[in-house]
Design a protein around this motif. Structure first.
Motif, PDB file in Angstrom:
ATOM      1  N   LEU A 166       0.871  -1.115   0.169  1.00  0.00           N
ATOM      2  CA  LEU A 166      -0.062  -0.018   0.045  1.00  0.00           C
ATOM      3  C   LEU A 166       0.898   1.045   0.008  1.00  0.00           C
ATOM      4  CD1 LEU A 166      -2.998  -0.839   2.588  1.00  0.00           C
ATOM      5  CD2 LEU A 166      -3.089  -0.316   0.068  1.00  0.00           C
ATOM      6  N   VAL A 167       0.468   2.138  -0.831  1.00  0.00           N
ATOM      7  CA  VAL A 167       1.112   3.480  -0.972  1.00  0.00           C
ATOM      8  C   VAL A 167       0.890   4.196   0.346  1.00  0.00           C
ATOM      9  CG1 VAL A 167       1.528   5.521  -2.201  1.00  0.00           C
ATOM     10  CG2 VAL A 167       1.401   3.452  -3.355  1.00  0.00           C
ATOM     11  N   GLU A 168       1.558   4.638   1.036  1.00  0.00           N
ATOM     12  CA  GLU A 168       1.408   5.211   2.297  1.00  0.00           C
ATOM     13  C   GLU A 168       0.742   6.796   2.030  1.00  0.00           C
ATOM     14  OE1 GLU A 168       4.055   7.733   6.100  1.00  0.00           O
ATOM     15  OE2 GLU A 168       4.925   6.620   4.571  1.00  0.00           O
ATOM     16  N   GLY A 169      -0.568   6.797   3.011  1.00  0.00           N
ATOM     17  CA  GLY A 169      -1.240   7.965   2.575  1.00  0.00           C
ATOM     18  C   GLY A 169      -2.519   7.661   1.793  1.00  0.00           C
ATOM     19  N   THR A 170      -2.377   6.506   1.033  1.00  0.00           N
ATOM     20  CA  THR A 170      -3.563   6.251   0.137  1.00  0.00           C
ATOM     21  C   THR A 170      -4.091   4.764   0.489  1.00  0.00           C
ATOM     22  OG1 THR A 170      -2.367   5.059  -1.663  1.00  0.00           O
ATOM     23  CG2 THR A 170      -2.158   7.202  -1.588  1.00  0.00           C
ATOM     24  N   ASN A 171      -5.144   4.293  -0.439  1.00  0.00           N
ATOM     25  CA  ASN A 171      -5.561   3.029  -0.262  1.00  0.00           C
ATOM     26  C   ASN A 171      -5.192   2.392  -1.666  1.00  0.00           C
ATOM     27  OD1 ASN A 171      -7.274   4.260  -2.033  1.00  0.00           O
ATOM     28  ND2 ASN A 171      -8.979   3.706  -0.926  1.00  0.00           N
ATOM     29  N   VAL A 172      -4.048   2.632  -2.256  1.00  0.00           N
ATOM     30  CA  VAL A 172      -3.890   2.189  -3.581  1.00  0.00           C
ATOM     31  C   VAL A 172      -2.574   1.244  -3.600  1.00  0.00           C
ATOM     32  CG1 VAL A 172      -5.025   4.018  -5.096  1.00  0.00           C
ATOM     33  CG2 VAL A 172      -2.640   4.092  -4.457  1.00  0.00           C
ATOM     34  N   LEU A 173      -2.420   0.355  -4.315  1.00  0.00           N
ATOM     35  CA  LEU A 173      -1.024  -0.363  -4.277  1.00  0.00           C
ATOM     36  C   LEU A 173      -0.039   0.309  -5.181  1.00  0.00           C
ATOM     37  CD1 LEU A 173      -2.431  -3.913  -4.545  1.00  0.00           C
ATOM     38  CD2 LEU A 173      -1.529  -2.910  -2.454  1.00  0.00           C
ATOM     39  N   ASP A 174       1.246  -0.127  -4.883  1.00  0.00           N
ATOM     40  CA  ASP A 174       2.316   0.439  -5.696  1.00  0.00           C
ATOM     41  C   ASP A 174       2.742  -0.281  -6.749  1.00  0.00           C
ATOM     42  OD1 ASP A 174       3.913  -1.624  -4.419  1.00  0.00           O
ATOM     43  OD2 ASP A 174       4.781  -0.431  -3.075  1.00  0.00           O
ATOM     44  N   HIS A 175       3.724  -0.056  -7.380  1.00  0.00           N
ATOM     45  CA  HIS A 175       4.466  -1.110  -8.341  1.00  0.00           C
ATOM     46  C   HIS A 175       5.709  -0.372  -8.583  1.00  0.00           C
ATOM     47  CE1 HIS A 175       4.433   2.630 -10.900  1.00  0.00           C
ATOM     48  NE2 HIS A 175       4.668   2.045 -11.823  1.00  0.00           N
ATOM     49  N   GLN A 176       6.679  -0.981  -9.301  1.00  0.00           N
ATOM     50  CA  GLN A 176       8.109  -0.905  -9.778  1.00  0.00           C
ATOM     51  C   GLN A 176       8.226   0.432 -10.732  1.00  0.00           C
ATOM     52  OE1 GLN A 176      11.271  -3.713  -9.510  1.00  0.00           O
ATOM     53  NE2 GLN A 176       9.560  -5.137 -10.133  1.00  0.00           N
ATOM     54  N   GLY A 177       7.940   1.546 -10.012  1.00  0.00           N
ATOM     55  CA  GLY A 177       7.994   2.800 -11.069  1.00  0.00           C
ATOM     56  C   GLY A 177       9.265   3.354 -11.499  1.00  0.00           C
ATOM     57  N   HIS A 178       9.826   3.227 -12.576  1.00  0.00           N
ATOM     58  CA  HIS A 178      11.097   3.738 -12.882  1.00  0.00           C
ATOM     59  C   HIS A 178      11.251   5.480 -12.679  1.00  0.00           C
ATOM     60  CE1 HIS A 178      11.461  -0.068 -14.900  1.00  0.00           C
ATOM     61  NE2 HIS A 178      12.702   0.018 -14.885  1.00  0.00           N
ATOM     62  N   ILE A 179      12.275   5.764 -12.153  1.00  0.00           N
ATOM     63  CA  ILE A 179      12.524   7.140 -12.333  1.00  0.00           C
ATOM     64  C   ILE A 179      13.111   7.596 -13.820  1.00  0.00           C
ATOM     65  CG2 ILE A 179      13.682   9.140 -11.227  1.00  0.00           C
ATOM     66  CD1 ILE A 179      14.150   7.324  -8.873  1.00  0.00           C
ATOM     67  N   VAL A 180      14.088   7.046 -14.159  1.00  0.00           N
ATOM     68  CA  VAL A 180      14.519   7.158 -15.949  1.00  0.00           C
ATOM     69  C   VAL A 180      14.047   5.937 -16.298  1.00  0.00           C
ATOM     70  CG1 VAL A 180      16.536   7.254 -17.181  1.00  0.00           C
ATOM     71  CG2 VAL A 180      16.605   8.470 -15.003  1.00  0.00           C
ATOM     72  N   PRO A 181      12.850   6.271 -17.162  1.00  0.00           N
ATOM     73  CA  PRO A 181      12.368   5.119 -17.910  1.00  0.00           C
ATOM     74  C   PRO A 181      13.106   4.322 -18.733  1.00  0.00           C
ATOM     75  CG  PRO A 181      11.796   7.055 -18.925  1.00  0.00           C
ATOM     76  CD  PRO A 181      12.611   7.598 -17.652  1.00  0.00           C
ATOM     77  N   GLN A 182      12.454   3.219 -19.160  1.00  0.00           N
ATOM     78  CA  GLN A 182      13.088   2.171 -20.092  1.00  0.00           C
ATOM     79  C   GLN A 182      13.389   2.631 -21.277  1.00  0.00           C
ATOM     80  OE1 GLN A 182      10.094  -0.741 -18.330  1.00  0.00           O
ATOM     81  NE2 GLN A 182      11.654  -2.159 -18.978  1.00  0.00           N
ATOM     82  N   ASN A 183      12.460   3.318 -21.609  1.00  0.00           N
ATOM     83  CA  ASN A 183      12.923   3.928 -23.178  1.00  0.00           C
ATOM     84  C   ASN A 183      13.893   4.830 -23.269  1.00  0.00           C
ATOM     85  OD1 ASN A 183      10.720   5.748 -21.768  1.00  0.00           O
ATOM     86  ND2 ASN A 183      11.213   7.107 -23.660  1.00  0.00           N
TER      87      ASN A 183
END
Length: 245
Positions: free
Chosen positions: A45-62
């Motif tokens: 769970l993302v802190e402060g929300t009721n949604v789940l996180d994921h592996q989010g890239h900061i510098v994206p794959q492309n």
């Protein structure tokens, strides 16, 4: 795109789930480990929300793949065994010492007591097809996944759809700004991210970012890094859109 094995860092015991299913206790409890190999990402769970996180890239794959795609194809075409990989790295002109740092990390994961199989990183049994990215991914994609999914380039963020379809295929400036303001990331990585923001299509700048991230790998065998997690909130100017708190 180079390095599609998104659970590759689950071979590092520091990133395996040590807490009761289904939610990990901290941001480093990132992968299940079943039947002797890493399983799925352990969403939290993302802190402060009721949604789940994921592996989010900061510098994206492309952006990463401007450098990694041709390099992955070149390695695949030049290598048929572990010794060839060593020679490939040693023969880089100009030198790419960050590739050696990745190989050192891979070798450490293959050594006891971890004993990850070579097949997690290389598939020498698949014949080479020249200038074929899918073939190269099969043969050496595990190795390149170490770079693509390096935890210091991953934020446990809400998915793009919950952020107003941001950041898409651009650098995640919101996450970068939060990490920078709160001194939550490796300083060299932060400098390198800023340079990518300023020059997102410059191969030399992207390679400098990959180098900064790879320099953290040895320490990641001792203590976890990255997989950043922090509070989020609804944007008061855009109802339903989450932003860093």
């Amino acid at each position: 795109m180079a390095g599609n094995t998104d659970n590759i860092h689950g071979w590092n015991p520091l990133y395996r789930d040590r807490d009761p299913y289904p939610l990990p206790g901290n941001n480093f409890d990132s992968f299940l480990f079943n039947y002797g190999r890493p399983g799925n990402f352990n969403y939290r769970l993302v802190e402060g929300t009721n949604v789940l996180d994921h592996q989010g890239h900061i510098v994206p794959q492309n952006i990463l793949n401007i450098v990694l795609d041709p390099l992955m194809i070149a390695m695949s075409e030049a290598c048929n065994n572990a010794g060839d990989v060593v020679n490939f790295i040693n023969n880089q002109i100009p030198p790419r010492p960050w590739l050696q740092q990745v190989l050192n990390y891979v070798n450490a994961l293959q050594a006891l007591p971890i004993a990850a199989p070579e097949a997690a990183f290389f598939d020498w049994g698949t014949p080479v097809i020249l200038n074929d990215a899918a073939n190269a991914e099969t043969r050496v994609g595990g190795f390149f996944s170490i770079m693509t999914w390096n935890p210091v380039n991953i934020c446990r963020a809400p998915v793009d759809a919950q952020r107003g379809n941001y950041p898409g295929n651009a650098v995640d400036v919101q996450v970068f700004t939060y990490l920078d303001a709160n001194n939550l990331a490796d300083p060299a990585c932060l400098i390198a991210i800023q340079n990518v923001i300023n020059n997102p299509n410059n191969a030399a700048v992207i390679e400098a970012f990959l180098s900064a991230c790879s320099a953290t790998l040895a320490a990641q065998l001792i203590a976890g890094a990255g997989f950043y997690a922090f509070p989020w909130q609804v944007n008061p100017l855009a109802p339903g859109v989450l932003i860093p708190a």
